[in-house]
Design a protein around this motif. Sequence first.
Motif, PDB file in Angstrom:
ATOM      1  N   UNK A 173      -6.387 -11.253  -2.805  1.00  0.00           N
ATOM      2  CA  UNK A 173      -5.509 -10.168  -2.362  1.00  0.00           C
ATOM      3  C   UNK A 173      -4.601 -10.503  -1.198  1.00  0.00           C
ATOM      4  N   UNK A 174      -4.214 -11.770  -0.970  1.00  0.00           N
ATOM      5  CA  UNK A 174      -3.315 -12.008   0.169  1.00  0.00           C
ATOM      6  C   UNK A 174      -1.994 -11.266   0.050  1.00  0.00           C
ATOM      7  N   UNK A 233      -1.988  -7.208  -7.564  1.00  0.00           N
ATOM      8  CA  UNK A 233      -3.166  -7.290  -6.713  1.00  0.00           C
ATOM      9  C   UNK A 233      -3.933  -5.975  -6.666  1.00  0.00           C
ATOM     10  N   UNK A 234      -3.254  -4.854  -6.886  1.00  0.00           N
ATOM     11  CA  UNK A 234      -3.877  -3.534  -6.806  1.00  0.00           C
ATOM     12  C   UNK A 234      -4.124  -2.943  -8.194  1.00  0.00           C
ATOM     13  N   UNK A 267      -2.324  -3.021   3.737  1.00  0.00           N
ATOM     14  CA  UNK A 267      -3.431  -2.072   3.619  1.00  0.00           C
ATOM     15  C   UNK A 267      -3.325  -1.041   4.746  1.00  0.00           C
ATOM     16  N   UNK A 268      -3.302   0.228   4.367  1.00  0.00           N
ATOM     17  CA  UNK A 268      -3.142   1.302   5.347  1.00  0.00           C
ATOM     18  C   UNK A 268      -1.711   1.513   5.788  1.00  0.00           C
ATOM     19  N   UNK A 269      -0.769   0.783   5.164  1.00  0.00           N
ATOM     20  CA  UNK A 269       0.646   0.893   5.550  1.00  0.00           C
ATOM     21  C   UNK A 269       1.521   1.192   4.333  1.00  0.00           C
ATOM     22  N   UNK A 270       1.012   2.018   3.441  1.00  0.00           N
ATOM     23  CA  UNK A 270       1.753   2.334   2.231  1.00  0.00           C
ATOM     24  C   UNK A 270       3.099   2.964   2.506  1.00  0.00           C
ATOM     25  N   UNK A 284      -3.121   3.335   1.057  1.00  0.00           N
ATOM     26  CA  UNK A 284      -3.544   4.161   2.192  1.00  0.00           C
ATOM     27  C   UNK A 284      -4.861   4.875   1.951  1.00  0.00           C
ATOM     28  N   UNK A 285      -5.519   4.637   0.810  1.00  0.00           N
ATOM     29  CA  UNK A 285      -6.734   5.383   0.480  1.00  0.00           C
ATOM     30  C   UNK A 285      -7.989   4.654   0.942  1.00  0.00           C
ATOM     31  N   UNK A 286      -9.065   5.399   1.258  1.00  0.00           N
ATOM     32  CA  UNK A 286     -10.342   4.776   1.635  1.00  0.00           C
ATOM     33  C   UNK A 286     -10.935   3.924   0.510  1.00  0.00           C
ATOM     34  N   UNK A 287     -10.664   4.310  -0.747  1.00  0.00           N
ATOM     35  CA  UNK A 287     -11.219   3.553  -1.873  1.00  0.00           C
ATOM     36  C   UNK A 287     -10.785   2.088  -1.820  1.00  0.00           C
ATOM     37  N   UNK A 288      -9.532   1.860  -1.476  1.00  0.00           N
ATOM     38  CA  UNK A 288      -9.028   0.494  -1.415  1.00  0.00           C
ATOM     39  C   UNK A 288      -9.709  -0.275  -0.291  1.00  0.00           C
TER      40      UNK A 288
END
Length: 466
Positions: free
Chosen positions: A407-408, A438-439, A414-417, A334-338
Motif C-alpha cells: 500500500x505505499x 491499492x484500496x 490515509x486520513x486525508x481523503x 478517511x474511514x476507521x475500517x481502512x
Amino acid sequence: MTTPHAAAIYARISSDQTGEGLGVQRQLEDCRRLARERGWVVAEEYVDNDFSAYSGKTRPAYERMLSDVEARDRDAVIVYNFDRLTRAPIEFELFKMICAQAGLRHIASVTADIDVSTDDGMFMARVIAAVAAKESARRSERLKRKHQQLAEQGRPNGGHHRPFGYAPDRVSVVESEAQIIRELVARFLAGESMRSLATWLNEEGVAPVSGESWRTQSLRAMLMSGRIAGLREYRGQVVGEAAWPAIITPEQRRQVLARFAEKKATGRRAPRRYLLSGLLRCQRCGGRLYSNPRGDKRRYVCLNGPDHRGCGRLTITADPVEHLLAAAVRFRLDTPDLADALASRASMDERHASLVVELEADRAQLSELAGMYAARQITAEEWRTARAPITKRVEHAERQLQRASGTPAVDEWVGKGKELADRWATLPLERQALIMAAVLDHAVISPGVPGARGLDPDRVHPVWRL
C-alpha cells in the motif's frame, strides 16, 4: 610511388577525463606537421576521442575511415603511433589487408619511421601492435584490481561525470539534488512511472549531470543504484558501506528494487486513458470489463469472442463510473475500517518481499540450468526434469505477486481523503490508478435500464481490498 593527395589522419585517445579533447588535439597537430614535411595533402581528419582500441567496441571514426579507404577515397593514413590504430594484432592485420586491397601503400607514424610496405616494416608494426595489446591487458588487470580495492574500502571511483546528488569529489552531498532524489523515490514508491518522473524532471528544468534531458533508462539506473543509499557496489553487487553519506535509506532502496522486480514479474503496464482498467466486473457473467471507445466516447464493455469470453451484453460509460469510484475511494481513506486494515499490513509486506526474493532466485536458477545445458554439462532430459518444478514455482510466485496488496500508493493519503480530492486532478493518471487499485479490489457493474440518462449509482458495487 606517387605523392598522396587525399590522406587521412586518424587520432584516438582511450580516456578523456576532462572532455576537452586535448590529447587528440596534440596528436592531430603532430600528424599535420608530418604531412606538411612529406608534402602529403590531408583530405580529412578522423577522431575517436574517449574510445578504447582494446575493448573491442566500435569506433565510429575508425570504421568510417576504413570505409573511405575501401572506397579508394583515401590514398594514405597518418597516425601518431601505430597503437592509435589498434591494440589488437588481429585488427591490425585486417587494417593492413583492407589497405592492400585498396592499393593504399602510404601509412606513416609520427613516432616510428616504419615502412609497412616492406616485410621488415610489417614485422616491426606487428611487434608494436602485440606489445600494445600486452600492455593494454596488463593495464586492464591493474585497473580491475585498483577498482576492487577501492570498492572494498568503500571509496569512490573516478569517472568523467559526478553522480547526480553528489559534488565532483563524489563524497559531498549536493542537498538541492538530494531533495529531488528523495522526492523521486517517494513518488516512484507511490506508483508513478519512470516516464512520468522523467517528464516531470525535464519540465521542471532539473538538469542531468550529462546529456540535455532525463531519460527513463538513466533515471532507473540512479534509483536502483546502491550509491544513493550509502552502499558501495562492485560489478553490480553491494560489497559494503560507502565512504559517502546516504541520500535515502537502504530500506527505501530495497522497496525500490522490490517494486522494479514486481513490475517485471507481473508485466503490469501503466494505464494510459482509463483509470479503472482491470478493476471492473460484469454482474451477468463475472467477466472483466475492457476499455472499448466508440468514437470520442470512452466506455468499459464486457466483450465476447475467443480472446475475452465475456457475455458481450453490458456497457458502462467511463467518465461517470470513474468519478463515482474515485470519490468512494477518497471517502474510504478517511474511514476507521481502512486504518484497521492497514494495522495488519506488516505481515503482508514481509510476504510480498519474500515472494520477490524467491522469484528472482528461481529465475536465476533457470538461467543457470540453461547455461549448463548449453555447455553440455547436462542432457536435454535432465534439463527438462529440473526445469519443470522451478517453472511451476515461478508461475505460482507471479500469481501471488499479482494478488499482493502493498500500500505505499496510499500511505501518505490515509486520513486525508479530502486533501486528496483537492489534488486529485493534478496527479498523473498512473498514480491515480495505483491509489485506486491499492484500496479497491474490483467493482461489480450491474446492467443498466435501457434509455436511462446518466449513471445510476446502484449499478456500481465496490469490493474493497483494504
